[in-house]
Design a protein around this motif. Structure first.
Motif, PDB file in Angstrom:
ATOM      1  N   MET A   6     -53.021   6.507   7.547  1.00 28.95           N
ATOM      2  CA  MET A   6     -53.231   5.136   7.022  1.00 28.95           C
ATOM      3  C   MET A   6     -54.046   4.230   7.775  1.00 28.95           C
ATOM      4  O   MET A   6     -53.573   4.163   8.993  1.00 28.95           O
ATOM      5  CB  MET A   6     -51.608   4.824   6.550  1.00 28.95           C
ATOM      6  N   PHE A  40     -52.328  -3.741   6.578  1.00 25.98           N
ATOM      7  CA  PHE A  40     -50.875  -4.458   6.961  1.00 25.98           C
ATOM      8  C   PHE A  40     -51.259  -5.572   7.494  1.00 25.98           C
ATOM      9  O   PHE A  40     -50.508  -6.446   8.081  1.00 25.98           O
ATOM     10  CB  PHE A  40     -49.940  -3.577   7.790  1.00 25.98           C
ATOM     11  N   MET A  74     -49.727   4.547  12.155  1.00 27.77           N
ATOM     12  CA  MET A  74     -48.669   4.006  11.916  1.00 27.77           C
ATOM     13  C   MET A  74     -47.288   4.404  12.665  1.00 27.77           C
ATOM     14  O   MET A  74     -46.508   3.507  13.015  1.00 27.77           O
ATOM     15  CB  MET A  74     -48.039   4.038  10.373  1.00 27.77           C
ATOM     16  N   ASP A  80     -43.206  -5.281   7.647  1.00 31.32           N
ATOM     17  CA  ASP A  80     -44.334  -4.431   6.921  1.00 31.32           C
ATOM     18  C   ASP A  80     -44.403  -2.949   7.565  1.00 31.32           C
ATOM     19  O   ASP A  80     -44.489  -2.082   6.458  1.00 31.32           O
ATOM     20  CB  ASP A  80     -45.775  -5.138   7.110  1.00 31.32           C
ATOM     21  N   ARG A 138     -40.995  -1.705   6.136  1.00 32.60           N
ATOM     22  CA  ARG A 138     -41.185  -1.288   4.614  1.00 32.60           C
ATOM     23  C   ARG A 138     -42.018  -0.212   4.301  1.00 32.60           C
ATOM     24  O   ARG A 138     -41.627   0.747   3.358  1.00 32.60           O
ATOM     25  CB  ARG A 138     -41.805  -2.537   4.064  1.00 32.60           C
ATOM     26  N   TYR A 139     -43.247   0.107   5.071  1.00 33.85           N
ATOM     27  CA  TYR A 139     -44.242   1.123   4.883  1.00 33.85           C
ATOM     28  C   TYR A 139     -43.354   2.514   5.038  1.00 33.85           C
ATOM     29  O   TYR A 139     -43.432   3.673   4.304  1.00 33.85           O
ATOM     30  CB  TYR A 139     -45.360   1.073   5.795  1.00 33.85           C
ATOM     31  N   GLY A 171     -43.006   4.052   1.277  1.00 28.35           N
ATOM     32  CA  GLY A 171     -44.296   4.507   0.947  1.00 28.35           C
ATOM     33  C   GLY A 171     -44.520   5.966   1.441  1.00 28.35           C
ATOM     34  O   GLY A 171     -45.691   6.504   1.278  1.00 28.35           O
ATOM     35  N   LYS A 172     -43.826   6.560   2.334  1.00 30.78           N
ATOM     36  CA  LYS A 172     -44.276   7.965   2.972  1.00 30.78           C
ATOM     37  C   LYS A 172     -44.055   9.056   1.922  1.00 30.78           C
ATOM     38  O   LYS A 172     -43.134   9.227   1.270  1.00 30.78           O
ATOM     39  CB  LYS A 172     -43.513   8.124   4.176  1.00 30.78           C
TER      40      LYS A 172
END
Length: 149
Positions: A1, A6, A98, A128, A131-132, A136-137
């Motif tokens: 990513m 971000f 990330m 952020d 949150r990721y 979102g994973k």
């Protein structure tokens, strides 16, 4: 990513110039309500990050050394670059993973991002990053987060 997704760009981030006076730096931090803020040089290079604690420790060390309270007028001679600590808030490049960002975010509120020349281009916030990893994973990548928690 790619972390560019971000990135909070420099034009949306409050920052201090390293040649600001102690008073200017403190006033800008107070105005924005931040506990830490990036510091850059006039040519845009990332210099470091200054925190409330850095200001406080400097005030206390001056008071102890002189055995008298120092005034804000006395502090007009002191620049923000004079109170920076070198090891805090190390910057990353836009190509960082990330997972590496998560590691940095455990110890700091935001991660400064620089380009290949060391110029400050923005920050990635801890919020952020969390949150990721929380939302979102994919299923195959979740064990990394479980190891940390």
């Amino acid at each position: 990513m790619n972390i560019a997704y971000f990135l909070l760009p420099k034009n949306r981030v409050a920052y201090l110039y390293d040649d600001y006076t102690f008073r200017q730096g403190l006033e800008k931090m107070r105005h924005h309500g931040y506990t830490a803020i990036p510091v850059i040089s006039r040519d845009g290079k990332y210099v470091g990050t200054v925190s409330e604690g850095d200001f406080l420790w400097r005030l206390l060390s001056d008071e102890r050394d002189s055995q008298r309270a120092c005034s804000m007028k006395d502090l007009e001679q002191l620049c923000v670059r004079d109170i920076l600590r070198e090891t805090q808030y190390l910057p990353v490049r836009i190509t960082v993973s990330m997972e590496e960002l998560l590691s940095s975010a455990m110890n700091q509120n935001f991660i400064p991002v620089v380009d290949d020349t060391g110029s400050f281009i923005g920050i990635v916030t801890r919020k952020d990053i969390i949150r990721y990893f929380a939302e979102g994973k994919s299923v195959s990548e979740k064990p990394f987060l479980q190891k940390i928690v």
